[in-house]
Write a protein that holds these residues in place. Structure first.
Motif, PDB file in Angstrom:
ATOM      1  N   ALA A  14       3.723  -6.602  -9.285  1.00  0.00           N
ATOM      2  CA  ALA A  14       4.356  -5.578  -8.441  1.00  0.00           C
ATOM      3  C   ALA A  14       4.258  -4.187  -9.077  1.00  0.00           C
ATOM      4  CB  ALA A  14       5.820  -5.934  -8.161  1.00  0.00           C
ATOM      5  N   GLU A  15       4.617  -4.084 -10.347  1.00  0.00           N
ATOM      6  CA  GLU A  15       4.574  -2.772 -11.013  1.00  0.00           C
ATOM      7  C   GLU A  15       3.141  -2.233 -11.088  1.00  0.00           C
ATOM      8  OE1 GLU A  15       6.854  -4.988 -11.826  1.00  0.00           O
ATOM      9  OE2 GLU A  15       8.711  -3.860 -12.054  1.00  0.00           O
ATOM     10  N   ALA A  16       2.191  -3.131 -11.324  1.00  0.00           N
ATOM     11  CA  ALA A  16       0.793  -2.690 -11.411  1.00  0.00           C
ATOM     12  C   ALA A  16       0.294  -2.193 -10.055  1.00  0.00           C
ATOM     13  CB  ALA A  16      -0.088  -3.840 -11.908  1.00  0.00           C
ATOM     14  N   VAL A  17       0.723  -2.870  -8.990  1.00  0.00           N
ATOM     15  CA  VAL A  17       0.330  -2.423  -7.651  1.00  0.00           C
ATOM     16  C   VAL A  17       0.896  -1.031  -7.385  1.00  0.00           C
ATOM     17  CG1 VAL A  17       0.663  -2.833  -5.172  1.00  0.00           C
ATOM     18  CG2 VAL A  17       0.009  -4.734  -6.674  1.00  0.00           C
ATOM     19  N   VAL A  18       2.172  -0.853  -7.683  1.00  0.00           N
ATOM     20  CA  VAL A  18       2.782   0.465  -7.427  1.00  0.00           C
ATOM     21  C   VAL A  18       2.099   1.540  -8.275  1.00  0.00           C
ATOM     22  CG1 VAL A  18       4.903   1.827  -7.522  1.00  0.00           C
ATOM     23  CG2 VAL A  18       4.980  -0.552  -6.745  1.00  0.00           C
ATOM     24  N   ALA A  19       1.803   1.191  -9.522  1.00  0.00           N
ATOM     25  CA  ALA A  19       1.155   2.169 -10.395  1.00  0.00           C
ATOM     26  C   ALA A  19      -0.221   2.571  -9.858  1.00  0.00           C
ATOM     27  CB  ALA A  19       1.028   1.605 -11.812  1.00  0.00           C
ATOM     28  N   GLY A  20      -0.845   1.652  -9.120  1.00  0.00           N
ATOM     29  CA  GLY A  20      -2.185   1.932  -8.623  1.00  0.00           C
ATOM     30  C   GLY A  20      -2.231   2.483  -7.215  1.00  0.00           C
ATOM     31  N   LEU A  21      -1.084   2.749  -6.617  1.00  0.00           N
ATOM     32  CA  LEU A  21      -1.079   3.221  -5.225  1.00  0.00           C
ATOM     33  C   LEU A  21      -1.835   4.534  -5.096  1.00  0.00           C
ATOM     34  CD1 LEU A  21       2.608   2.457  -4.126  1.00  0.00           C
ATOM     35  CD2 LEU A  21       0.522   1.291  -3.361  1.00  0.00           C
ATOM     36  N   PRO A  22      -2.569   4.669  -4.023  1.00  0.00           N
ATOM     37  CA  PRO A  22      -3.324   5.914  -3.811  1.00  0.00           C
ATOM     38  C   PRO A  22      -2.391   7.066  -3.436  1.00  0.00           C
ATOM     39  CG  PRO A  22      -3.491   4.553  -1.870  1.00  0.00           C
ATOM     40  CD  PRO A  22      -2.743   3.733  -2.888  1.00  0.00           C
ATOM     41  N   ASP A  23      -2.844   8.252  -3.722  1.00  0.00           N
ATOM     42  CA  ASP A  23      -2.129   9.433  -3.235  1.00  0.00           C
ATOM     43  C   ASP A  23      -2.425   9.532  -1.749  1.00  0.00           C
ATOM     44  OD1 ASP A  23      -0.762  11.812  -3.035  1.00  0.00           O
ATOM     45  OD2 ASP A  23      -2.553  13.007  -3.504  1.00  0.00           O
ATOM     46  N   ALA A  24      -1.436   9.232  -0.937  1.00  0.00           N
ATOM     47  CA  ALA A  24      -1.685   9.158   0.504  1.00  0.00           C
ATOM     48  C   ALA A  24      -0.593   9.943   1.220  1.00  0.00           C
ATOM     49  CB  ALA A  24      -1.715   7.707   0.951  1.00  0.00           C
ATOM     50  N   PRO A  25      -0.855  11.211   1.469  1.00  0.00           N
ATOM     51  CA  PRO A  25       0.162  12.045   2.121  1.00  0.00           C
ATOM     52  C   PRO A  25       0.516  11.467   3.495  1.00  0.00           C
ATOM     53  CG  PRO A  25      -1.730  13.370   1.392  1.00  0.00           C
ATOM     54  CD  PRO A  25      -2.118  11.934   1.275  1.00  0.00           C
TER      55      PRO A  25
END
Lengths: 310, 310
Positions: free
Chosen positions: B60-71
């Motif tokens: 879960a933390e790794a997924v959040v850390a990898g989230l794209p910058d998506a305005p």
């Protein structure tokens, strides 16, 4: 007790007709027996079509000849042309139980009609007018399905006013029941409800039936919309049979199990038993050698600790 | 232009959490990218749950850390307890994009609550009251899903008045949105419409969301009933992901494709693109090595000769 709704089981015909592997006549008759055991009282058992075009229905006469003596059950034969009506009538001369209904078909568009039946809509109206009269004169209950009523695989959009007009023409021709078919499973609830309601209003006195395919997962939603619009009779096939067997999950007819779950938990009676339908699904899946598309067939009714949830 | 409806894409979390084989973090992030490419603006990306209980969510933390910058896109983390909220808050300290919403869960029955979360309904109310406050104080949009709202896998029938009361308690606790979940896919349209309408009326001002599973093929029918009752936000998962991978066809969440077809052809906008969803379905099916349950994912939109039928 009178049931609120009526289910017409079409698995032996529409459920099987696209199967590439021939389903033995004995298996078709065993399926019909299971459907009767589930409580089905109207069953479409065969199509009197050219066996070169639909090899799966080549045994139509043999199926009718083998029908069980089942009091209170009405058997339907599909007739795509006058020759089909003649065969339906002739099959009644076979020993044993005979057909009760001729199901005629009027395609709603020229595009699909020419490819499917080799005739335009105008030619279809003329042909069905003759077919309905002939079937009725022979003592068969004469009903007709308007195919592609909610969308056409060749023309796309189908004008609902055109379908209402076709229904009126068929009512004038003496049809004793008129079905609207979402042949390719493209309808949505508002559309199905609106057209069903308009047809019911137009041909008041002639019962309306819905024939829905679950190609896009909306058949139960469309059935519910049709019910709300006043429809009380629905075609369905055990297991959601009818999809192309070579396109996994490309569902065909709405599953009888889905309709029994939808209507049953909504407090509406059909006279069919959902547990028997789920059991029949598993039995027939074994014969077909693959799981059938119906989701209720897999999940079953809402049962906790062996008790059905009210 | 404002869309009429909002879709919350839950495939990365609810769609995947029961998969036995671990889906690589990179594949989860690629899925999230595809969902954004489809036009999704709210995406449930992970669950902050005990990784021993749900190994699929261990990253879960790794997924959040990898989230794209998506305005313009809001990312949701599911929180089953206070520890989950703490993790959701802490994950915001990772570099890059962070979570926008904490999705809390209140189970509607003691029977399911004790097994699923180790707490009774009363304990769940207390816990969620704390969780919502904590998430909100940390600047997260704090919403809660009432699980098993339409039927319980242990208790069966769930009293709708009880669910309305739970929704009122969560609204009082400051929930910024309340979802009703048909966790085991047993609801029928009248039931879903009635309860959704009752909750909307009771907690006026707090938006209501529906989370439907298609276990028995009725999720689209139930979504339509919820829409008619006033609901404007719906959870769904690409491909109808979420079923048990070892029970073929045992569908999970309602497919995003089904909702896009249902709503799109009903003239309602969601901002998501159905063709992109169908393409994403095929792309992700290849990653998973099997067809996904969605029927629209297989059949596609209503397209004739390359043109979408209006």
């Amino acid at each position: 007790m009178q049931n609120t709704l009526q289910i017409v089981e079409v698995s032996p015909r529409d459920g099987l007709q696209n199967e590439k592997g021939f389903v033995e006549t004995a298996d078709k008759l065993a399926l019909i027996d299971r459907l009767i055991g589930m409580g089905a009282t109207r069953i479409e058992v065969a199509s009197f079509v050219n066996p070169r075009r639909v090899p799966q229905m080549a045994d139509a006469e043999a199926v009718v000849a083998g029908l069980p003596d089942a009091p209170g059950v009405r058997f339907i034969g599909l007739c795509l042309n006058e020759r089909g009506v003649d065969r339906a009538i002739a099959s009644r001369d076979a020993p044993g139980r005979s057909l009760d209904e001729a199901g005629c078909v009027l395609v709603a568009t020229d595009g699909f009609g020419i490819i499917n039946q080799g005739q335009t809509v105008a030619e279809g109206i003329a042909a069905n007018t003759l077919m309905l009269a002939k079937a009725k004169a022979a003592g068969l209950f004469a009903q007709v399905t308007i195919s592609a009523a909610f969308g056409c695989p060749y023309e796309g959009h189908v004008d609902p006013a055109h379908v209402v007009e076709l229904a009126a023409r068929m009512a004038d021709a003496g049809a004793q029941e008129i079905a609207l078919a979402d042949t390719i499973g493209v309808g949505v609830p508002n559309q199905v409800g609106d057209l069903t309601g308009a047809v019911i209003e137009k041909i008041a006195g002639v019962p309306v039936r819905l024939h829905l395919h679950d190609t896009r997962g909306l058949a139960p939603a469309n059935a519910w919309a049709g019910y709300q619009a006043g429809c009380r009779t629905f075609d369905s096939a055990l297991g959601g049979l009818g999809g192309c067997p070579f396109a996994p999950g490309a569902a065909g007819n709405v599953g009888t199990e889905e309709l029994l779950y939808l209507f049953g938990r909504s407090g509406l009676s059909t006279g069919l038993d959902i547990d028997a339908a789920v059991a029949a699904n598993h039995w027939f899946a074994a014969i077909m050698g693959r799981p059938l598309p119906s989701r209720v067939g897999k999940a079953g009714d809402f049962i906790i600790n062996g008790e059905r949830v009210a």
